[in-house]
Each structure stands twice: as C-alpha cells, then as structure tokens.
Design an enzyme around this catalytic site. Structure first.
Site, PDB file in Angstrom:
ATOM      1  N   ASP A  20       0.852  -1.191   0.000  1.00  0.00           N
ATOM      2  CA  ASP A  20       0.000   0.000   0.000  1.00  0.00           C
ATOM      3  C   ASP A  20       0.889   1.242   0.000  1.00  0.00           C
ATOM      4  O   ASP A  20       1.828   1.329   0.783  1.00  0.00           O
ATOM      5  CB  ASP A  20      -0.885  -0.036   1.256  1.00  0.00           C
ATOM      6  N   ASN A  22      -0.501   4.590  -0.061  1.00  0.00           N
ATOM      7  CA  ASN A  22      -1.142   5.822   0.415  1.00  0.00           C
ATOM      8  C   ASN A  22      -1.916   5.664   1.722  1.00  0.00           C
ATOM      9  O   ASN A  22      -2.744   6.506   2.071  1.00  0.00           O
ATOM     10  CB  ASN A  22      -2.064   6.392  -0.675  1.00  0.00           C
ATOM     11  N   ASP A  24      -4.330   3.706   2.723  1.00  0.00           N
ATOM     12  CA  ASP A  24      -5.750   3.342   2.820  1.00  0.00           C
ATOM     13  C   ASP A  24      -5.936   1.850   3.118  1.00  0.00           C
ATOM     14  O   ASP A  24      -7.057   1.349   3.126  1.00  0.00           O
ATOM     15  CB  ASP A  24      -6.517   3.748   1.547  1.00  0.00           C
ATOM     16  N   ASP A  28      -1.544  -1.148  -3.965  1.00  0.00           N
ATOM     17  CA  ASP A  28      -1.846  -0.389  -5.175  1.00  0.00           C
ATOM     18  C   ASP A  28      -0.667  -0.403  -6.153  1.00  0.00           C
ATOM     19  O   ASP A  28       0.396  -0.954  -5.848  1.00  0.00           O
ATOM     20  CB  ASP A  28      -2.243   1.050  -4.805  1.00  0.00           C
ATOM     21  N   ASP A  97      -4.244 -10.303 -15.840  1.00  0.00           N
ATOM     22  CA  ASP A  97      -5.218 -11.368 -15.662  1.00  0.00           C
ATOM     23  C   ASP A  97      -6.363 -11.074 -16.625  1.00  0.00           C
ATOM     24  O   ASP A  97      -6.828  -9.938 -16.702  1.00  0.00           O
ATOM     25  CB  ASP A  97      -5.727 -11.355 -14.215  1.00  0.00           C
ATOM     26  N   ASP A 199      -8.234 -16.568 -16.914  1.00  0.00           N
ATOM     27  CA  ASP A 199      -9.051 -17.083 -15.824  1.00  0.00           C
ATOM     28  C   ASP A 199     -10.044 -18.152 -16.305  1.00  0.00           C
ATOM     29  O   ASP A 199     -10.706 -17.955 -17.331  1.00  0.00           O
ATOM     30  CB  ASP A 199      -9.825 -15.892 -15.224  1.00  0.00           C
ATOM     31  N   GLU A 252      -5.759 -20.807 -16.847  1.00  0.00           N
ATOM     32  CA  GLU A 252      -6.143 -21.499 -15.625  1.00  0.00           C
ATOM     33  C   GLU A 252      -7.138 -22.563 -16.033  1.00  0.00           C
ATOM     34  O   GLU A 252      -8.239 -22.242 -16.485  1.00  0.00           O
ATOM     35  CB  GLU A 252      -6.785 -20.531 -14.620  1.00  0.00           C
ATOM     36  N   HIS A 318      -3.261 -17.253  -5.492  1.00  0.00           N
ATOM     37  CA  HIS A 318      -4.141 -16.505  -4.594  1.00  0.00           C
ATOM     38  C   HIS A 318      -5.390 -17.276  -4.192  1.00  0.00           C
ATOM     39  O   HIS A 318      -6.192 -16.774  -3.410  1.00  0.00           O
ATOM     40  CB  HIS A 318      -4.556 -15.211  -5.292  1.00  0.00           C
ATOM     41  N   ASP A 319      -5.603 -18.468  -4.754  1.00  0.00           N
ATOM     42  CA  ASP A 319      -6.783 -19.269  -4.402  1.00  0.00           C
ATOM     43  C   ASP A 319      -6.441 -20.416  -3.452  1.00  0.00           C
ATOM     44  O   ASP A 319      -7.332 -21.157  -3.036  1.00  0.00           O
ATOM     45  CB  ASP A 319      -7.399 -19.903  -5.659  1.00  0.00           C
TER      46      ASP A 319
HETATM   47  C1  GLC Z   1     -10.368 -18.175 -10.847  1.00  0.00           C
HETATM   48  C2  GLC Z   1      -9.656 -17.175  -9.986  1.00  0.00           C
HETATM   49  C3  GLC Z   1     -10.432 -17.011  -8.721  1.00  0.00           C
HETATM   50  C4  GLC Z   1     -11.796 -16.491  -9.070  1.00  0.00           C
HETATM   51  C5  GLC Z   1     -12.488 -17.380 -10.102  1.00  0.00           C
HETATM   52  C6  GLC Z   1     -13.656 -16.686 -10.716  1.00  0.00           C
HETATM   53  O1  GLC Z   1     -10.416 -19.418 -10.275  1.00  0.00           O
HETATM   54  O2  GLC Z   1      -8.332 -17.582  -9.761  1.00  0.00           O
HETATM   55  O3  GLC Z   1      -9.788 -16.181  -7.806  1.00  0.00           O
HETATM   56  O4  GLC Z   1     -12.588 -16.431  -7.929  1.00  0.00           O
HETATM   57  O5  GLC Z   1     -11.646 -17.705 -11.159  1.00  0.00           O
HETATM   58  O6  GLC Z   1     -13.220 -15.640 -11.549  1.00  0.00           O
HETATM   59 CA    CA Z   2      -3.526   2.096  -1.324  1.00  0.00          CA
END
Ligand code: GLC
Ligand code: CA
Length: 543
Positions: A20, A22, A24, A28, A97, A199, A252, A318-319
């Site tokens: 971050d 700034n 908040d 970013d 993405d 995705d 993905e 991230h999942d």
């Molecule tokens: C993919 C992304 C996930 C998202 C899903 C729907 O699996 O990695 O984070 O929730 O698609 O877009």
């Molecule tokens: Ca920020």
C-alpha cells in the site's frame, strides 16, 4: 528461438495485498512500483498481476465492470503505464489477468442486457425458468455453491453464473463477445503488456444447457468443461491476436486432462495450470485436514512433466493455501522444507510461477475469525457448515481449509507496524507470524528461504541444462524425489527429501560422482551419500 517466458520466471502479485502506498490499507500500483527493485534483486523477470481493472470487488477483481479502466483503489491508467515502463527499465515485463468467462453484474453490458430488446441481451445467458419461470432453467450449481442461476425481476428471466451471482457468464456462442475480447487484448498488448493469465479459460463455452449429472459439487460441468468450441475460440484468439505479438499466455484450467492440455498448448495458449499437484493433499472427506501425500505429490509432478512438453510449474496462487504448511513443515523445518520446495519449483522443466510471499515462506492464518473473512468461498463454506449444524469450532476449522484469505494476507516486508504493508488499517489482517517471517529478516538471516530462491533463480538463469533440459524421472521410494535434467551433453541430478526425517539412499545414488551446484544444507559436499537429512535438497552436476 527461445521465448522470454521459457527463459525467465514469473512472480504473481495479488495487488490488493502487496504494498500500500497511500495508507488506505489497500495495496496499489504505486506500491508495486516501489517494490520493483526488490523483484529485480530477487531475479524474476515477469510479473503476473491479479486483476487490476475496475471492479465492485464481489470477488476482488475477478468481477470486472470495465475492462478499459483501472480500479481507482489501485490507481489510474497513468500509474499503470508508469508501472509498465518502470518495470521495463529493470528488464521486467507485466502480464495481466484476463477474466472473460464472466463480467461483473455492474458491467454496462450486463445492465443493458436486462432489457430483452437490447443488443447486449445475447452477451449473457438469459433464460426462462422451469415451472412457470419459478425454478431455475436447469440444475447446475455454481463453483462457489448454490444454484448457478439467479432470477431478475426486471428482466423476468434467469441468468447463468458459474461463480457468484455478481459474476454473470458471457455467452461465447455470440461472435460479438469474441470481438469485444479481442479489443481488450489488443488494447493492453499495444500498451506494452507481455501477455495474459486466462481465468477459468477451459469453462467458457457452454455446449448445452441441459441438466447435469447429479454429483456433490458443480453439477453441469460435463456441459462446459473444455468443449470442442472452447478450443476453437482459443485458436481464433491465437490466430487473430496472440500470434501477432511477442507475448505469453497461460490458462487457468482446473480439471484439465493431458489430452486437452496438449491441445490448449498448441496454437491456443502457451501454457496451462493443472491443479493435480497442488491438490494432492486433499482428502476424500473434506472434513479432515488436508495432508501431504508424498506418493501422490510426486506422481502428479512426474506425470505432467512426462505428458506435456512445457509446464507452468506452480505450488501456490491466490486461491490456494500456502505451500509451506501443505508440503513442508513450517514449525520444525521452515527453512529446510521451504528451500526444498524452492529447489523443486525452480528445477522442473517449464516456467516456474512464484506467488508473492512464497519466497519468504509465508504461512496460512492460524486463527482468522469468520467475522474477519473477506473471501466469498470461506464465507460460503462456513455458513453452509453452520447450517448443517456443525459446532462453531469445527465449522471454523473446516472453513479454514478452503478460505482463500489464507494466501491473501498482506505481504510481510518487515517487523514494523502491519509488516510494512501499510500505515493504515489493512483490508485483511496481517498474519500474526510477521515478526518471524518477513522479507527484511530473511534478507539478513545467514540461511533463509528468500536466499534459497535468490540463489536458485541465479543458478537457473546461468544453467542452460536447468532451463532447457529434458526431464527424466527416477523411481525411488516416496520419501524422496529424484530426477535428471539433460541438455546437450550436460546432466543435472536433483534430489530432495520430502520428509522431516533422515532418509537412507540406495546404492546407485551412493555410487554417483559429481559436483554440488546447490544444497540447502551448509557444507554439504556430494559426499553425503548415505543419507538425506530432513528436507535436504541438492542439485548435482554429473560428470
Ligand atoms: C479463478 C480465480 C479465482 C476467481 C475465479 C472466478 O479461479 O483464480 O480467484 O474467484 O476464477 O473468476
Ligand atoms: Ca492504497
């Protein structure tokens, strides 16, 4: 000619949680810019950013309301252009993405599509329901639970969403949708973006809307998972757009098999993510804690290396829960097991993907309370289990196996307030272990996971055998993994202990002669011979 992504390593950033700038509490683009030197120093050359487009954040950016603007929480289009050029100065390229299975329900197309006469009507799947429009058009369930259909009074119809109701699916039968997506692709490629992570790209084409076979999860899958036209569409994108740029694409593709993976990576995309390895710790009954299953872990790695010429190699995103607690031992052997995993990740054939924080051994939350959950999946599972009358404690424990907040906690830069992520209140709490686990500490420690990544990234860059070599598996007991890489007469042998105890080595390894290129144990000559110490990992140059 080698392509950039075949030579370099990708680092995934989840912008909301990276840095971050700034105060908040939300990471970013300026924050990312301020950390570019860190990334260059680490040795990664490609950054994949989870979505940064305008989004109402029902699924934190995976619900896009405008593909041509940047989420104001993250910055502006100017900031993004500056990121591209600042990265370029450091030899780093940016991958975006691409989320085009669905849009946000706040996207202009979707809002317009509620009107039956709108040209946007057929951008989505609007259908009349069964039983006088009272029940959904079919029995499909969403990936995130519940029916895959939502009724809208104003439209007097139901729309399809494979994810949350805020993520209506685009109808790829409509050639207009393809046209719109090509516009998006060119817009960013022309800005100097190096490519896209696509995705849920193997679900975009719904072949029919017939009822699905009854199963516990995601009913309807057989009607849309990697259908023939899915391949055709990707081939068209390749022909029309990707093949005209020096770019990289990775799909993905959860649930992908070898055959489809080979197709996806032949004049469609460059690489695909499979989840067999990551999910190798899953249990038949999901109420039990996931558990490292060495045989399965190894089998999936070997199988994909054998079946695909070029893999996207990845243990985290991230999942997912963090890989250290999944496949290593953050309590007893954080450094040893973290560096062992780094050794595997960076010595397989393919493009390695590092997820932010993986390089310092970040772990899952120990006790995030359901009130603090931000992730729709975590929240859904928790409420489902409570509805099934499971005690609070149990529901919390089980939900924590699925809660995607685990890997989304803010990046731990140092031991100061909020781990150096933000001077404000972070959107998601910082993991409590940040005093022990943070970048600064890892950089100063004699031995650390961070240093292992740095060393291995350098080694990989300087060693053609590790980058281009073929992959040859060996058969050993499941306590350790061993394989060769072979290239133009050069031979490397990688061996790693997958357990926290000593493992005796067989004769054929004891007889081997070579030079140690990397070891995660101090002073390990290739004289160890008899045993591997807990999570010991070595790369040997065979003479
Ligand atoms: C993919 C992304 C996930 C998202 C899903 C729907 O699996 O990695 O984070 O929730 O698609 O877009
Ligand atoms: Ca920020």
């Amino acid at each position: 000619m080698r392509r950039f992504f075949e030579e370099e390593v990708v680092y995934q950033i989840y912008p909301r949680s990276f840095q971050d700038s700034n105060g908040d509490g939300i990471g970013d683009l300026n924050g990312i810019i301020s950390r570019l030197d860190y990334l260059r120093e680490l040795g990664v050359k490609i950054l994949w950013l989870s979505p940064i487009y305008a989004s109402p954040n029902a699924d934190y950016g995976y619900d896009i309301s405008d593909y041509f603007s940047i989420n104001p929480e993250f910055g502006t289009m100017d900031d993004f252009e500056r990121l591209i050029s600042e990265a370029k100065k450091r030899g780093i390229r940016i991958v975006m993405d691409l989320v085009v299975n669905h849009t946000s329900n706040k996207h202009q197309w979707f809002i317009a599509s509620k009107n039956e006469n709108s040209p946007y009507r057929s951008y989505y799947y609007w259908r009349k329901g069964r039983k006088d429009n009272k029940l959904p058009p079919n029995n499909w369930t969403s990936n995130f639970g519940g029916s895959a259909w939502t009724y809208v009074e104003e439209a007097d119809a139901w729309y399809l969403h494979l994810f949350t109701p805020e993520q209506p699916d685009l109808d790829w039968h409509n050639p207009k949708v393809l046209e719109e997506v090509e516009k998006i692709l060119r817009f960013y490629l022309d800005k100097g973006v190096y490519g896209f992570r696509c995705d849920v790209i193997n679900q975009i084409y719904k072949e029919s809307l017939a009822d699905g076979k009854r199963r516990v999860r995601t009913i309807g899958l057989e009607h849309y998972l990697q259908k023939e036209n899915n391949h055709q569409i990707l081939h068209t994108l390749y022909e029309d757009v990707f093949s005209h740029y020096d770019c990289m694409t990775v799909g993905e593709t959860g649930g992908v098999d070898f055959k489809n993976a080979r197709r996806f990576t032949n004049e469609e995309l460059d690489m695909v993510f499979q989840f067999d390895t990551i999910n190798s710790d899953s249990r038949k009954i999901p109420l039990f804690a996931p558990k490292m299953q060495k045989k399965r872990f190894k089998r999936t790695l070997f199988a994909w290396q054998k079946e695909l010429d070029w893999n996207a190699v990845c243990f985290e995103n991230h999942d997912q829960r963090r890989s250290l607690p999944r496949f290593g031992d953050p309590k007893k052997y954080p450094y040893e097991s973290g560096s062992m995993l780094a050794t595997l990740l960076l010595t397989m054939r393919g493009t390695p993907f590092i997820y932010q924080g993986e390089e310092i051994g970040m772990t899952n939350y120990k006790n995030l309370k359901p009130e603090e959950y931000k992730d729709v999946v975590g929240l859904y599972i928790y409420s489902l289990l409570r509805k099934m009358h499971l005690p609070k404690k149990t529901a919390e424990r089980v939900a924590s196996y699925f809660n995607r907040d685990n890997a989304r906690s803010p990046m731990q830069w140092n031991g100061e307030i909020n781990a150096g992520f933000s001077t404000g209140v972070p959107w998601l709490p910082v993991n409590g272990d940040y005093q022990e686990v943070n970048v600064l500490k890892e950089q100063n420690d004699e031995e650390s996971i961070y240093k292992a990544y740095k060393t291995l990234l350098k080694l990989r860059r300087e060693d053609d055998v590790l980058r281009y070599g073929t992959f040859e598996e060996t058969r050993t007991k499941s306590s350790f993994i061993a394989y060769y890489r072979l290239y133009e007469g050069g031979l490397r042998f990688v061996i790693a202990n997958l357990t926290g105890h000593r493992v005796k080595l067989p004769q054929w390894i004891k007889r081997m002669r070579g030079e140690v290129l990397y070891s995660n144990y101090c002073g390990a000559g290739f004289l160890f011979k008899k045993v591997l110490r807990p999570y010991e990992a070595l790369i040997i140059k065979i003479r």
